[in-house]
Design a protein around this motif. Structure first.
Motif: not given
Length: 330
Positions: A192-197, A320-321, A325-326
């Motif tokens: 989750t959150g690694c940039g797929k979408t 999880d990017l 980022k947070q």
């Protein structure tokens, strides 16, 4: 296929309506001027009569006579334009006016779609893709590499996350560039959150801007539509149209595969969708948090092997990017 037949016809009706509106507005301007300056009405009638006579002379091959009448019409037109100017009107006030002067509101120039047609086409493609707002934020222009680890080397790839993801991004760009010839397919896997979408959105935006039809659906939405089409839970014709478009759009993005309720129906429909689009030579992007082994367990060997044999498999690395980022901004 950029637009469905119904969408194309809807666009052509826009142009037909514009042409009717252009003519109505011209008639109103003509009526206004003729009432205010009767001499201009007389000159316009004389111009029309001279051109009609010139056409008749051309029919009987009287080239010289036709030329004389055309010159006479040109002199009358100059006089009319002068009277328009003297009366406070621009010289082209009596002419048709167009939304697009290049194609004269026909949608086509030299047998090809005009830039105005393609602009409206892109608007439709954005709307049908379901991701207009996302594509404004998630695209190659906004993609940043600053959150990827440049130091830790991954044991499987022998590269840092930064190096590996840079390679993946270049593959995504190459996918766009070769889409016209290949209509390839991609399977994005990863946590989750690694940039797929995000990467799916990057590809979608570029292809939509090139006037390809793109449809984005979560796996749950996809199977809902296919279920409605098969079992008629909603308006039957609308559901069938949506299901048909899923199979025939240039690029279908299925996001978050594996988060939906998995049963025999979803497994069979996934195989049908994947197989049918491959047979039609249409591109598909699937993103999932599942590993390939988990996909085999959930969707059977038959489905997974079809994907693995025909899709470019791109596992994404990194944390999880959103969380990175947070922490980066804190």
């Amino acid at each position: 296929m950029a637009l469905s037949n119904s969408q194309y016809q809807a666009l052509m009706r826009v142009y037909q309506q514009r042409q009717l509106e252009n003519k109505r507005e011209q008639d109103e301007r003509v009526r206004e001027v003729f009432e205010k300056v009767p001499e201009i009405a007389r000159l316009s009638d004389e111009i029309a009569a001279s051109m009609a006579q010139a056409a008749r002379r051309m029919v009987v091959n009287d080239i010289q006579g036709a030329g004389t009448l055309k010159k006479q019409a040109a002199l009358l037109r100059n006089r009319r334009d002068q009277r328009l100017k003297e009366s406070g009107y621009p010289p082209d006030y009596l002419e048709l006016r167009y939304h697009c002067r290049d194609c004269r509101d026909t949608g086509y120039m030299d047998g090809k779609k005009c830039h105005c047609f393609r602009r409206m086409e892109i608007e439709i493609l954005y709307d049908q893709s379901n991701i207009r707002e996302r594509l404004e934020k998630e695209n190659f222009d906004t993609l940043s590499m600053e959150y990827y680890d440049r130091e830790t080397v991954d044991g499987k790839t022998g590269m840092t996350v930064y190096e590996y993801m840079s390679m993946v991004i270049e593959e995504c760009r190459a996918f766009v560039e070769s889409f016209e010839e290949e209509k390839g397919s991609i399977l994005f896997t990863g946590n989750t959150g690694c940039g797929k979408t995000f990467l799916s959105s990057c590809i979608a935006r570029e292809l939509i801007r090139r006037c390809y039809s793109v449809v984005y659906l979560t796996a749950t939405d996809l199977f809902d539509i296919l279920s409605d089409s098969r079992f008629g839970n909603r308006e039957e014709e609308e559901a069938k149209d949506r299901a048909a478009y899923i199979l025939d759009c240039d690029l279908l993005i299925i996001d978050d595969l594996g988060t939906e309720l998995i049963n025999t129906f979803t497994v069979s429909q996934l195989f049908y969708c994947v197989n049918e689009r491959l047979n039609r030579k249409k591109g598909t992007i699937i993103s999932t948090n599942l590993t390939l082994n988990q996909m085999r367990d959930e969707f059977t060997e038959r489905v997974t092997s079809r994907i693995m044999s025909q899709y470019r498999i791109l596992p994404l690395l990194g944390k999880d990017l959103r969380l990175v980022k947070q922490g980066y901004q804190a």
